[in-house]
Design an enzyme around this catalytic site. Sequence first.
Site, PDB file in Angstrom:
ATOM      1  N   CYS A 124       0.972  -1.180  -0.204  1.00  0.00           N
ATOM      2  CA  CYS A 124      -0.148  -0.209  -0.052  1.00  0.00           C
ATOM      3  C   CYS A 124       0.819   1.119   0.116  1.00  0.00           C
ATOM      4  O   CYS A 124       1.808   1.412   0.592  1.00  0.00           O
ATOM      5  CB  CYS A 124      -1.191   0.187   1.181  1.00  0.00           C
ATOM      6  SG  CYS A 124      -2.097  -1.704   1.371  1.00  0.00           S
ATOM      7  N   LEU A 125       0.720   1.848  -1.005  1.00  0.00           N
ATOM      8  CA  LEU A 125       1.273   3.327  -0.838  1.00  0.00           C
ATOM      9  C   LEU A 125       0.437   4.615  -1.272  1.00  0.00           C
ATOM     10  O   LEU A 125      -0.440   4.276  -1.286  1.00  0.00           O
ATOM     11  CB  LEU A 125       1.678   3.492  -2.523  1.00  0.00           C
ATOM     12  CG  LEU A 125       3.197   2.267  -3.383  1.00  0.00           C
ATOM     13  CD1 LEU A 125       3.720   2.261  -4.168  1.00  0.00           C
ATOM     14  CD2 LEU A 125       4.719   2.468  -1.483  1.00  0.00           C
ATOM     15  N   ASP A 126       0.944   5.380  -0.245  1.00  0.00           N
ATOM     16  CA  ASP A 126       0.013   6.688  -0.279  1.00  0.00           C
ATOM     17  C   ASP A 126       1.256   7.853  -1.172  1.00  0.00           C
ATOM     18  O   ASP A 126       1.939   7.906  -0.500  1.00  0.00           O
ATOM     19  CB  ASP A 126       0.213   7.596   1.603  1.00  0.00           C
ATOM     20  CG  ASP A 126      -0.322   8.547   1.506  1.00  0.00           C
ATOM     21  OD1 ASP A 126      -1.156   8.843   0.804  1.00  0.00           O
ATOM     22  OD2 ASP A 126      -0.650   9.426   2.728  1.00  0.00           O
ATOM     23  N   LYS A 127       0.328   7.929  -2.130  1.00  0.00           N
ATOM     24  CA  LYS A 127       0.963   9.375  -2.789  1.00  0.00           C
ATOM     25  C   LYS A 127       0.733  10.831  -1.916  1.00  0.00           C
ATOM     26  O   LYS A 127      -0.259  11.506  -1.578  1.00  0.00           O
ATOM     27  CB  LYS A 127      -0.088   9.720  -4.451  1.00  0.00           C
ATOM     28  CG  LYS A 127       0.514  10.594  -5.197  1.00  0.00           C
ATOM     29  CD  LYS A 127      -1.034  11.678  -4.736  1.00  0.00           C
ATOM     30  CE  LYS A 127      -0.465  12.776  -5.811  1.00  0.00           C
ATOM     31  NZ  LYS A 127      -1.202  13.799  -5.203  1.00  0.00           N
ATOM     32  N   THR A 128       2.043  11.649  -1.887  1.00  0.00           N
ATOM     33  CA  THR A 128       2.175  12.593  -0.794  1.00  0.00           C
ATOM     34  C   THR A 128       2.443  13.987  -2.018  1.00  0.00           C
ATOM     35  O   THR A 128       3.002  13.498  -3.323  1.00  0.00           O
ATOM     36  CB  THR A 128       3.000  12.606   0.335  1.00  0.00           C
ATOM     37  OG1 THR A 128       3.786  12.663  -0.663  1.00  0.00           O
ATOM     38  CG2 THR A 128       2.090  11.437   0.932  1.00  0.00           C
TER      39      THR A 128
END
Length: 335
Positions: free
Chosen positions: A304-308
């Site tokens: 799971c990646l969080d685009k920031t």
Amino acid sequence: MDIMELNRYDPKPNIGLSQEQVDCRFAEHLTNLDTTPPTKSLKNIFFQNICTLFNLINILLGAAIIYVGAYKNLLILFVILINIIIGITQEIRAKKAVDKLAIIAVNKVKVIRGGKTTEIDISEIVLDDIIILKAGDQVPADAVVLENQCNVNESLLTGESDTIYKGKGDMLLSGSFLTGGNVVAKVEHVGKENYAATILDGAKYIKKIKSEIMSTLKKIVEYISIIIVPIGAILFFNQFHLKDATLRSSVVNTVAALVGMIPEGLVLLTSTVLAIAVIRLSNRKVLVRDLFTIESLARVDVLCLDKTGTITEGTMELSKTVPLCNSAENEVEET
């Protein structure tokens, strides 16, 4: 020491702390020193990679070979040498990369002390100091705005690239940048109490690795170390009492038999495969702090990646529109 329990100063924004108050803060060790935990030292890296049970067993066997002068049979030391080089090289590379992690990049800051504006190192900031910040400056320590207002970018801390308005009474978090305006602020936290320090504390924390491969190899070596001494003694006794046997031939034959009991090939193969994986990940700009963390990544099913906003511009662009099937007809039927 809990900051809330300390004797707090309330200096005027245009005067700041007196030299006596600053000296008192230094005596109380309430300065903005870097308190993030250091990474593993080079001494520990070399020690942990060289002083292992696996290396000890092979070195003792190699010493026996050297004692009888059979130098051409010292190939067993080549395996541990390769393992040591791979382990030390990887950990040193990871140490250098982690040591470069820093949220606070500024070195100097303007403060008001005794009614005069001076420029000092951020490590010399003390609790309740009055600091001056303008557009483009990085906040060196958590501080409360006393005068004026500004816009702040906290993307290094929160991952959000949105500009945040800060006015009188608002908190400025260490590590954030002023994108507009200028303020006079009072330092509320120093050292390890700073918000940026808590983030770096987690980033540089050395966590013990849980690796099935590493634990299994350690158990194998431990079991072998227990049984290798009596078996080695029995083998040497039998070899030495053979007809025409010499000390040299007895030692060489015994060591050859014992080396076959040690999974040197398995250890070398494991280190080589993990090293290749680290190189491939490094080419993709991935930081690997330990060889055996590759095993943890291999067991991942979902990532799971969080685009920031820290890695993008923080803006969106419309590519195309996809209408819902028969959405207009459904609305008509419902009405």
